[in-house]
Design an enzyme around this catalytic site. Structure first.
Site, short mmCIF file in Angstrom:
data_model
loop_
_atom_site.label_atom_id
_atom_site.label_comp_id
_atom_site.label_asym_id
_atom_site.label_seq_id
_atom_site.Cartn_x
_atom_site.Cartn_y
_atom_site.Cartn_z
N GLY A 1 0.80 -1.21 0.00
CA GLY A 1 0.00 0.00 0.00
C GLY A 1 0.83 1.26 0.00
CB VAL B 1 9.47 -4.04 -4.48
CG1 VAL B 1 10.90 -4.58 -4.47
CG2 VAL B 1 9.05 -3.61 -3.08
CG ASP C 1 3.47 -5.25 8.86
OD1 ASP C 1 2.50 -5.96 9.20
OD2 ASP C 1 3.55 -4.67 7.77
#
Length: 697
Positions: free
Chosen positions: A20, A24, A133
């Site tokens: 989001g 990459v 995360d």
């Protein structure tokens, strides 16, 4: 952006992922000519200060870490409104794709992946970085099996006052820890909870908590138990399920206290002795059994404003007695009245006891004595002195090592030099002598490395002595030590001898030339050398058939060690273009009837100046000689009688006749016994020189 080159260095080749916040790309570093991964902040966030700060924070957090299981950060930069991070490129897939394609994974594979993630978290936590995360999307697995943790975009240092935004929680809701979902400060144990979910997902192929909305999932993290992994996949060992259950405890105090503790458990969980261990049990399990029914909290309107749900803390982390009503969180039950009353009664009772003791002390007061100083005295002497003074030695005697005070003597005493009531208890601490270090096990370490370790322990450099011997171990490594490993020693006074390997003992390579194959193999076996079948070459040669005509190693004085591989070449006969010429050399004695010694030397394709055994004759004699000739190599015979040169003759390759040749050393028979000086033929052709031929003629 594919095809663009950032900062004139990073050429973007293909998009390989994204989230989001960023995309990459696979790129080529034109300066170092290597592939890299470039994470580029999405353009819609380039003017959002919070996202730019978070993006830069990822680079700072990951760049401060250096670990084989953490993606390395090479560079960060900005080109106008484009913010980018240059990272290590991992050729492989992320764990989410592997779970999607192959879950449930085998327990050994899942544990191996989890162990490497845990190792990375241990390093990050040691450096005061909390990832926050951990999820399969952020775990990359290279084609070589190496696990890499990436995406520190919401990581924070644990010294920060909070790692939540005001009124919201950042992270991925399916991998939230309960305290993360509450919106309170998270720490190392939050990463451990997320890792437990990842391990659960690898082994079951499903998430432990699902819901219709992010809020419902977050509430399940807070309140609901998850389905036991073994009920989903019965092939999960009990020891592995115990790790998942402990990592995913809702109360942080019941989880692993650190990534290090969890890593130790992962490293041993598949050992046969642990596979069927009892199911893990926790103290709060009994409370949960007695409180089966809990009211689900209502969701405030402001809680629905973000996908990353804020769930305010109802109590401190680990509080299991939370009560909710339709308005949200209420106060705890007022259970303070009874403890308060009991506390007041206890205080009154203590006060009465103190007054009574003081009153009795004034009535029955024992005489005071000065405690004698017994430090540096033997234990028995100290006991005698204290008992003589009317004091009691505590039955529990403490011990401690001491360099200054000998073993068995007092190092400490309580109430030393004080005035106490007669009958007071004095505790003694006795010396166990100097606490000497134990000799480390240096087996397999390099001598210099072991020596430096001993110097660091206080051993004088001149007292570390090497003793070299031949051994199977790698040359220069320690085989054993004196003192032995785990033996106590005094570093400042001990001479340490380290036995060091010189490698296998070398010896001269045996000569195999002219041996038969069986003889060569026997010789090689005798010296404990190796002769693999693929090292035996059979080819034509001017050496007799079946004989070794070449070897490697080949030098006469070349040194080899046991186990060295040897190569040999064995003759299969003469080459096809060789010509074999049999000769009859007729020779005469110097004087008829008297003995003469005839010597014949020859040169042909097998070698130069080869010599036949000397022959003694007393009359005319024919000596057979066979020459082997090759293109470019003619035959040559030289005849000697009684040590004197008599005759020589050449046999060109092209001129060899079809039949045998007779070489006469006399043009005519001698009239007298005087020696003749006519040519004689050369010798037999059995020595080895060029290639091989079985029968040229």
């Amino acid at each position: 952006m594919i095809g663009h080159t950032l900062s004139g260095r990073y050429e973007l080749l293909a998009r390989v992922g994204g989230g989001g916040m960023a995309l990459v790309y696979k790129a080529r570093d034109l300066l170092l000519n290597r592939f890299v991964a470039v994470k580029v902040l999405r353009h819609q966030f380039t003017h959002d200060d919070e996202f730019v700060k978070r993006f830069r924070r990822e680079a700072q957090a990951a760049a401060s870490l250096s670990h084989p299981n953490i993606v390395s950060i090479y560079d960060v930069g900005q080109v106008e409104d484009t913010y980018y991070i240059v990272m290590e490129y991992i050729d492989g897939a992320n764990l989410n794709e592997i779970i999607r394609d192959r879950a449930p994974l085998q327990p050994d594979e899942a544990v191996r992946v989890a162990s490497q993630i845990c190792d990375a978290l241990e390093h990050a936590h040691h450096n005061q970085i909390i990832h926050r995360d951990i999820k399969p999307h952020n775990i990359l697995i290279g084609n070589n099996g190496r696990v890499k943790v990436t995406d520190f975009g919401i990581a924070r240092a644990v010294t920060s006052s909070t790692i939540t935004q005001t009124g919201s929680v950042v992270g991925s809701v399916h991998y939230f820890s309960p305290e993360h979902a509450k919106g309170v400060a998270t720490g190392e144990k939050s990463d451990i909870y997320s890792l437990g979910i990842v391990l659960y997902q690898m082994l079951t192929g499903r998430l432990p908590f699902l819901g219709e909305s992010p809020i419902s999932v977050a509430l399940k993290h807070l309140q609901e138990p998850f389905e036991a992994p073994r009920s989903v996949n019965p092939y999960i060992p009990q020891s592995v399920e115990n790790i998942i259950v402990k990592a995913m405890r809702k109360n942080p105090l019941e989880r692993y206290q650190s990534a290090t503790e969890m890593l130790r458990d992962l490293e041993t969980c598949l050992q046969p002795t642990r596979m069927n261990e009892p199911a893990a049990r926790f103290l709060s399990d009994e409370d949960e059994e007695s409180e089966k029914t809990r009211v689900i909290p209502a969701i405030r309107p402001d809680m629905r404003q973000t996908l990353e749900v804020p769930v305010q803390a109802a109590a401190t982390a680990g509080d299991t007695d939370v009560r909710w009503n339709s308005e949200g969180l209420t106060e705890r039950k007022r259970s303070w009245v009874l403890p308060t009353v009991l506390g007041v009664l206890a205080a009154v009772l203590i006060a009465v006891l103190i007054w009574a003791i003081n009153a009795l002390g004034d009535i029955v007061k024992s005489p005071d004595v000065k405690v004698p100083e017994v430090v540096n005295r033997s234990e028995q002497e100290a006991r005698d002195m204290l008992e003589e003074a009317g004091l009691i030695v505590d039955s529990v005697v403490l011990e401690e090592p001491s360099k200054e005070i000998p073993e068995g003597f007092v190092t400490k005493q309580t109430k030393q030099g004080a005035t106490v009531a007669k009958g007071a208890i004095i505790q003694l601490t006795i010396s166990t002598g100097e606490d000497l270090p134990t000799m480390p096990d240096f087996t397999g370490k390099k001598f210099e490395e072991a020596k430096q370790s001993l110097i660091d322990m206080g051993v004088d450099a001149d007292n570390v002595l090497p003793s070299e011997i031949f051994d199977e171990s790698e040359p220069g490594t320690v085989i054993r030590s004196n003192p032995k490993p785990d033996q106590e020693f005094e570093p400042s006074e001990t001479t340490v001898t380290l036995t060091v390997s010189k490698g296998r003992e070398a010896f001269e390579m045996p000569i195999l030339i002219d041996l038969s194959e069986s003889e060569a193999k026997a010789t090689i076996e005798k010296y404990n050398l190796k002769l693999p079948e693929d090292k035996i070459t059979r080819t034509p040669s001017y050496t007799p058939k079946g004989k070794v005509f070449k070897q490697f190693p080949a030098e006469t004085n070349e040194k080899v060690t046991e186990g060295t591989e040897i190569s040999i070449w064995i003759s299969t006969g003469y080459p096809e273009d060789a010509k074999e010429e049999p000769l009859n050399v007729i020779v005469y004695p110097a004087e008829d009837g008297k003995e003469s010694t005839i010597s014949i030397k020859y040169s042909d394709a097998r070698g130069d100046n080869l010599e036949l055994p000397a022959t003694k004759i007393s009359r005319m004699t024919q000596i057979p000689v066979t020459l082997v000739l090759a293109p470019g190599k003619d035959g040559h015979i030289m005849i000697y009688r009684d040590g004197q040169f008599l005759q020589e003759q050449w046999f060109p390759y092209a001129d060899i006749p079809t039949g045998g040749t007779t070489v006469n050393t006399e043009s005519e028979q001698p009239d007298s016994n005087e020696p003749e000086n006519e040519p004689a033929a050369d010798e037999d052709a059995d020595a080895a020189a060029g290639g091989q031929l079985e029968n040229a003629q």
